[in-house]
Design an enzyme around this catalytic site. Structure first.
Site, PDB file in Angstrom:
ATOM      1  N   ASN A  34       0.726  -1.219   0.088  1.00  0.00           N
ATOM      2  CA  ASN A  34      -0.051  -0.004   0.003  1.00  0.00           C
ATOM      3  C   ASN A  34       0.822   1.299  -0.153  1.00  0.00           C
ATOM      4  OD1 ASN A  34       0.418  -1.006   2.682  1.00  0.00           O
ATOM      5  ND2 ASN A  34      -1.010   0.341   3.294  1.00  0.00           N
ATOM      6  N   GLU A  79      -3.152  -4.894  -2.839  1.00  0.00           N
ATOM      7  CA  GLU A  79      -3.677  -5.470  -3.874  1.00  0.00           C
ATOM      8  C   GLU A  79      -3.683  -4.877  -5.165  1.00  0.00           C
ATOM      9  OE1 GLU A  79      -4.810  -4.854  -1.022  1.00  0.00           O
ATOM     10  OE2 GLU A  79      -5.881  -6.563   0.183  1.00  0.00           O
ATOM     11  N   CYS A  91     -10.904  -3.152  -4.027  1.00  0.00           N
ATOM     12  CA  CYS A  91      -9.988  -4.254  -4.327  1.00  0.00           C
ATOM     13  C   CYS A  91     -10.765  -5.755  -4.715  1.00  0.00           C
ATOM     14  CB  CYS A  91      -8.845  -4.422  -3.414  1.00  0.00           C
ATOM     15  SG  CYS A  91      -7.637  -3.367  -3.297  1.00  0.00           S
TER      16      CYS A  91
HETATM   17  N1  THU Z   1      -5.117  -1.590   2.715  1.00  0.00           N
HETATM   18  C1  THU Z   1      -4.782  -2.161   1.808  1.00  0.00           C
HETATM   19  O1  THU Z   1      -3.692  -2.106   1.346  1.00  0.00           O
HETATM   20  N2  THU Z   1      -5.458  -3.400   1.258  1.00  0.00           N
HETATM   21  C2  THU Z   1      -6.602  -3.671   1.834  1.00  0.00           C
HETATM   22  O2  THU Z   1      -7.281  -4.561   1.332  1.00  0.00           O
HETATM   23  C3  THU Z   1      -7.163  -2.962   2.754  1.00  0.00           C
HETATM   24  C4  THU Z   1      -6.551  -1.556   3.212  1.00  0.00           C
HETATM   25  C5  THU Z   1      -4.402  -0.171   3.202  1.00  0.00           C
HETATM   26  C6  THU Z   1      -4.951   1.192   2.731  1.00  0.00           C
HETATM   27  C7  THU Z   1      -4.518   2.020   3.891  1.00  0.00           C
HETATM   28  O3  THU Z   1      -2.984   2.261   3.411  1.00  0.00           O
HETATM   29  C8  THU Z   1      -4.140   1.040   5.089  1.00  0.00           C
HETATM   30  O4  THU Z   1      -4.334  -0.318   4.629  1.00  0.00           O
HETATM   31  C9  THU Z   1      -5.052   1.235   6.144  1.00  0.00           C
HETATM   32  O5  THU Z   1      -6.378   1.302   5.835  1.00  0.00           O
END
Ligand code: THU
Length: 129
Positions: free
Chosen positions: A34, A47, A87
């Protein structure tokens, strides 16, 4: 590889580091983490980082398996990490293109949920085509 990818997350706002590893039918594994932004909606999830990079780098190559995990406060999270709704919808698009289920591995510190296809995580999904 998903665990390893968590350390490449950029998360100054949430401190929640998500990693994804995507196995492609050509044997390549693409990872994503992320990436947050001061303008919050501009950031993106691990993702989508992985799947959009994979589709850009290897267009038309099927996605076989996607592993997801997260790290927070010094350790991998206890509960398996599930993809957010956006996602799930993004993954569905590539599952449909590939015409076969993408195996999803939701990885926690001590357990892994193995899901056979994104549709199990997205009932009554929006479908235009
Ligand atoms: N996040 C992801 O990378 N994938 C997910 O499916 C859920 C949330 C990230 C977004 C943000 O940077 C952090 O997790 C907290 O919400």
């Amino acid at each position: 590889m998903a665990k390893d990818a968590t350390f490449r997350a950029y998360t100054p706002y949430s401190n929640f580091h998500v990693g994804a590893a995507l196995l492609l039918e050509n044997g390549e594994v693409v990872t994503g983490a992320n990436q947050e932004n001061a303008s919050f909606p501009a950031g993106t999830c691990a993702e989508r980082s992985a799947i959009f990079y994979a589709a850009s780098r290897y267009p038309g190559v099927r996605f076989v398996r996607l592993a997801i995990t997260a790290w927070q406060k010094g350790d991998f999270v206890e509960e398996p990490t599930a993809p957010c709704g956006v996602c799930r919808q993004a993954i569905l698009e590539y599952e449909k293109l590939g015409k076969q289920p993408i195996e999803i591995l939701l990885c926690g510190r001590h357990k892994v949920y193995r899901i056979n296809g994104i549709r199990a995580l997205l009932p009554l999904s929006f479908e235009e085509f």
